[in-house]
Write a protein that holds these residues in place. Sequence first.
Motif, mmCIF file in Angstrom:
data_model
loop_
_atom_site.group_PDB
_atom_site.id
_atom_site.type_symbol
_atom_site.label_atom_id
_atom_site.label_comp_id
_atom_site.label_asym_id
_atom_site.label_seq_id
_atom_site.Cartn_x
_atom_site.Cartn_y
_atom_site.Cartn_z
ATOM 1 N N SER A 97 0.764 -1.139 -0.026
ATOM 2 C CA SER A 97 0.008 0.095 0.116
ATOM 3 C C SER A 97 0.914 1.340 -0.086
ATOM 4 C CB SER A 97 -0.920 -0.018 1.093
ATOM 5 O OG SER A 97 -1.615 0.999 1.246
ATOM 6 N N GLY A 98 0.409 2.293 -0.445
ATOM 7 C CA GLY A 98 1.093 3.626 -0.706
ATOM 8 C C GLY A 98 0.717 4.489 0.633
ATOM 9 N N HIS A 99 -0.351 3.886 1.412
ATOM 10 C CA HIS A 99 -0.800 4.796 2.538
ATOM 11 C C HIS A 99 0.180 4.633 3.740
ATOM 12 C CE1 HIS A 99 -4.874 5.380 0.707
ATOM 13 N NE2 HIS A 99 -4.681 4.403 0.145
ATOM 14 N N VAL A 100 1.119 5.262 3.710
ATOM 15 C CA VAL A 100 2.332 5.283 4.511
ATOM 16 C C VAL A 100 2.522 6.520 5.103
ATOM 17 C CG1 VAL A 100 4.682 4.853 4.749
ATOM 18 C CG2 VAL A 100 3.379 3.602 3.229
ATOM 19 N N ALA A 101 2.561 6.388 6.697
ATOM 20 C CA ALA A 101 2.903 7.537 7.574
ATOM 21 C C ALA A 101 4.397 7.700 7.953
ATOM 22 C CB ALA A 101 2.180 7.739 8.883
ATOM 23 N N GLN A 102 5.156 8.624 7.932
ATOM 24 C CA GLN A 102 6.592 9.204 8.282
ATOM 25 C C GLN A 102 6.442 9.226 9.645
ATOM 26 O OE1 GLN A 102 8.571 11.641 5.903
ATOM 27 N NE2 GLN A 102 10.449 10.810 6.697
ATOM 28 N N VAL A 103 7.106 8.790 10.533
ATOM 29 C CA VAL A 103 7.205 8.971 11.915
ATOM 30 C C VAL A 103 8.612 9.033 12.471
ATOM 31 C CG1 VAL A 103 4.847 7.903 12.508
ATOM 32 C CG2 VAL A 103 6.947 6.718 12.706
ATOM 33 N N LEU A 104 8.767 9.603 13.760
ATOM 34 C CA LEU A 104 10.170 9.674 14.322
ATOM 35 C C LEU A 104 10.324 8.409 15.035
ATOM 36 C CD1 LEU A 104 10.500 13.324 15.290
ATOM 37 C CD2 LEU A 104 11.586 12.204 13.477
ATOM 38 N N GLY A 105 11.576 7.888 14.790
ATOM 39 C CA GLY A 105 11.889 6.495 15.518
ATOM 40 C C GLY A 105 12.416 7.019 17.125
ATOM 41 N N ASP A 106 12.768 5.999 17.844
ATOM 42 C CA ASP A 106 12.989 5.841 19.354
ATOM 43 C C ASP A 106 14.403 6.823 19.431
ATOM 44 O OD1 ASP A 106 10.953 4.294 19.989
ATOM 45 O OD2 ASP A 106 12.269 2.750 20.011
ATOM 46 N N ASN A 107 15.351 6.772 18.227
ATOM 47 C CA ASN A 107 16.474 7.502 18.396
ATOM 48 C C ASN A 107 16.602 8.730 17.657
ATOM 49 O OD1 ASN A 107 17.805 5.637 20.334
ATOM 50 N ND2 ASN A 107 18.298 4.294 18.613
ATOM 51 N N GLY A 108 15.523 9.248 17.265
ATOM 52 C CA GLY A 108 15.391 10.550 16.443
ATOM 53 C C GLY A 108 15.177 10.227 15.019
ATOM 54 N N GLY A 109 15.706 8.719 14.581
ATOM 55 C CA GLY A 109 15.657 8.257 13.117
ATOM 56 C C GLY A 109 14.069 8.460 12.611
ATOM 57 N N VAL A 110 13.812 7.987 11.385
ATOM 58 C CA VAL A 110 12.770 8.202 10.510
ATOM 59 C C VAL A 110 12.367 6.784 10.350
ATOM 60 C CG1 VAL A 110 11.518 8.516 8.324
ATOM 61 C CG2 VAL A 110 13.329 10.142 9.158
ATOM 62 N N SER A 111 11.166 6.595 10.835
ATOM 63 C CA SER A 111 10.448 5.079 10.649
ATOM 64 C C SER A 111 9.309 5.524 9.905
ATOM 65 C CB SER A 111 10.145 4.625 12.017
ATOM 66 O OG SER A 111 11.231 4.281 12.780
ATOM 67 N N TYR A 112 8.648 4.407 9.480
ATOM 68 C CA TYR A 112 7.482 4.388 8.774
ATOM 69 C C TYR A 112 6.397 3.438 9.172
ATOM 70 C CZ TYR A 112 10.586 6.480 5.385
ATOM 71 O OH TYR A 112 11.737 7.372 4.808
ATOM 72 N N VAL A 113 4.963 3.877 9.190
ATOM 73 C CA VAL A 113 4.091 3.073 9.591
ATOM 74 C C VAL A 113 2.899 2.871 8.229
ATOM 75 C CG1 VAL A 113 2.317 2.663 11.300
ATOM 76 C CG2 VAL A 113 4.362 3.566 12.084
ATOM 77 N N CYS A 114 2.526 1.704 8.109
ATOM 78 C CA CYS A 114 1.505 1.864 6.964
ATOM 79 C C CYS A 114 0.212 1.938 7.605
ATOM 80 C CB CYS A 114 1.442 0.145 6.356
ATOM 81 S SG CYS A 114 0.300 -0.103 5.243
ATOM 82 N N THR A 115 -0.431 2.707 7.104
ATOM 83 C CA THR A 115 -1.972 3.151 7.559
ATOM 84 C C THR A 115 -3.035 1.963 7.289
ATOM 85 O OG1 THR A 115 -2.586 4.724 6.165
ATOM 86 C CG2 THR A 115 -1.313 5.505 8.135
ATOM 87 N N ALA A 116 -2.733 1.145 6.290
ATOM 88 C CA ALA A 116 -3.596 0.345 5.804
ATOM 89 C C ALA A 116 -3.531 -0.967 6.435
ATOM 90 C CB ALA A 116 -3.324 -0.135 4.249
#
Length: 52
Positions: free
Chosen positions: A27-46
């Motif tokens: 899916s292209g329904h992806v949210a970009q979030v901050l990780g635990d150490n300030g890095g970038v993580s992604y979460v699929c909203t689908a």
Amino acid sequence: MRTSILDAIEDPSRRARAGIVCPSCGSGHVAQVLGDNGGVSYVCTACGHSWS
């Protein structure tokens, strides 16, 4: 300048065209979030899958 609230909402399909898709469901329904150490993580909203 944005003319409506709808102009401020990012189109999820734009991310899919940019290559950010869920590796679990595709899916292209992806949210970009901050990780635990300030890095970038992604979460699929689908499907809820998360990765970094």
